[in-house]
Design a protein around this motif. Structure first.
Motif, short mmCIF file in Angstrom:
data_model
loop_
_atom_site.label_atom_id
_atom_site.label_comp_id
_atom_site.label_asym_id
_atom_site.label_seq_id
_atom_site.Cartn_x
_atom_site.Cartn_y
_atom_site.Cartn_z
N GLU A 263 -9.58 -14.75 2.08
CA GLU A 263 -10.09 -13.41 2.39
C GLU A 263 -9.49 -12.88 3.69
N ASP A 264 -9.42 -13.74 4.70
CA ASP A 264 -8.84 -13.34 5.99
C ASP A 264 -7.36 -13.00 5.85
N LEU A 265 -6.65 -13.78 5.05
CA LEU A 265 -5.22 -13.53 4.85
C LEU A 265 -4.98 -12.22 4.11
N ILE A 266 -5.84 -11.89 3.15
CA ILE A 266 -5.71 -10.62 2.43
C ILE A 266 -5.93 -9.46 3.39
N LEU A 267 -6.98 -9.55 4.21
CA LEU A 267 -7.23 -8.50 5.19
C LEU A 267 -6.07 -8.35 6.16
N ALA A 268 -5.55 -9.46 6.63
CA ALA A 268 -4.44 -9.42 7.58
C ALA A 268 -3.20 -8.79 6.96
N ALA A 269 -2.91 -9.13 5.70
CA ALA A 269 -1.74 -8.54 5.02
C ALA A 269 -1.93 -7.05 4.81
N HIS A 270 -3.13 -6.64 4.45
CA HIS A 270 -3.41 -5.21 4.26
C HIS A 270 -3.24 -4.46 5.58
N ASN A 271 -3.77 -5.01 6.65
CA ASN A 271 -3.65 -4.37 7.95
C ASN A 271 -2.20 -4.29 8.42
N ASP A 272 -1.41 -5.32 8.10
CA ASP A 272 0.01 -5.32 8.45
C ASP A 272 0.73 -4.19 7.72
N ALA A 273 0.43 -4.02 6.44
CA ALA A 273 1.04 -2.94 5.66
C ALA A 273 0.60 -1.58 6.20
N LYS A 274 -0.67 -1.46 6.57
CA LYS A 274 -1.19 -0.19 7.10
C LYS A 274 -0.47 0.20 8.38
N VAL A 275 -0.26 -0.76 9.26
CA VAL A 275 0.46 -0.50 10.52
C VAL A 275 1.87 0.00 10.22
N LYS A 276 2.51 -0.57 9.21
CA LYS A 276 3.86 -0.15 8.85
C LYS A 276 3.88 1.29 8.36
N VAL A 277 2.91 1.66 7.52
CA VAL A 277 2.83 3.05 7.04
C VAL A 277 2.56 4.00 8.20
N GLU A 278 1.62 3.64 9.08
CA GLU A 278 1.29 4.49 10.21
C GLU A 278 2.49 4.67 11.14
N THR A 279 3.28 3.63 11.32
CA THR A 279 4.47 3.71 12.16
C THR A 279 5.47 4.70 11.59
N VAL A 280 5.70 4.63 10.28
CA VAL A 280 6.63 5.57 9.64
C VAL A 280 6.10 6.99 9.76
N ILE B 36 0.84 -1.19 0.00
CA ILE B 36 0.00 0.00 0.00
C ILE B 36 0.88 1.24 0.00
N SER B 37 0.28 2.34 -0.42
CA SER B 37 0.99 3.62 -0.46
C SER B 37 0.83 4.34 0.87
N GLY B 38 1.50 5.46 1.00
CA GLY B 38 1.38 6.30 2.18
C GLY B 38 -0.01 6.90 2.33
N LYS B 39 -0.79 6.83 1.27
CA LYS B 39 -2.19 7.30 1.32
C LYS B 39 -3.14 6.12 1.54
N PHE B 40 -2.58 4.97 1.88
CA PHE B 40 -3.33 3.74 2.17
C PHE B 40 -4.06 3.19 0.95
N GLU B 41 -3.55 3.47 -0.26
CA GLU B 41 -4.11 2.89 -1.47
C GLU B 41 -3.37 1.59 -1.75
N MET B 42 -4.13 0.52 -2.05
CA MET B 42 -3.50 -0.76 -2.34
C MET B 42 -2.83 -0.67 -3.71
N LYS B 43 -1.54 -0.96 -3.75
CA LYS B 43 -0.76 -0.89 -4.98
C LYS B 43 -0.59 -2.26 -5.64
N SER B 44 -0.43 -3.29 -4.81
CA SER B 44 -0.29 -4.63 -5.38
C SER B 44 -0.76 -5.69 -4.39
N LEU B 45 -1.12 -6.81 -4.95
CA LEU B 45 -1.58 -7.96 -4.18
C LEU B 45 -0.98 -9.20 -4.80
N LYS B 46 -0.27 -9.97 -4.01
CA LYS B 46 0.32 -11.23 -4.50
C LYS B 46 -0.19 -12.36 -3.62
#
Length: 107
Positions: free
Chosen positions: A68-85, A43-53
């Motif tokens: 579906e649960d794994l996709i949500l979990a991966a998205h939330n993990d990326a979001k936490v990383k952006v918020e931390t930065v 995801i980007s710094g604006k929380f837009e999903m850029k890619s999904l693998k």
């Protein structure tokens, strides 16, 4: 009067720094993963999903809910990383300023 002019100058300077930080954060990308790397979301710094693998081993009809649960979990993990930065950059920018606890910047 000097103090007021100095304060206004610092406010303009901080506004410029915040704008530069926001532009930098907008270009930031973070990748989150789940399922031991079976699902990756960027995801980007604006929380837009850029890619999904998704690992092909997950494409089974009866495993749709798990996927579906794994996709949500991966998205939330990326979001936490952006918020931390974002928090780290904001904290570095506002070091020494008397900002009340819990106040989120930029506004």
């Amino acid at each position: 009067m000097k103090d007021l002019l100095g304060l206004m100058g610092k406010a303009k300077e901080m506004q410029a720094k915040f704008q530069a930080m926001q532009e930098e954060i907008a270009t930031l990308e973070a990748t989150g993963q789940s399922g031991g790397g079976l699902v990756n979301v960027t995801i980007s710094g604006k929380f837009e999903m850029k890619s999904l693998k998704i690992d092909p081993s997950l494409f089974k009809e009866d495993d749709v809910e798990i996927l579906e649960d794994l996709i949500l979990a991966a998205h939330n993990d990326a979001k936490v990383k952006v918020e931390t930065v974002m928090q780290e950059k904001t904290k570095a920018l506002t070091a020494g300023l008397p900002i009340p606890p819990g106040m989120k910047l930029p506004f």
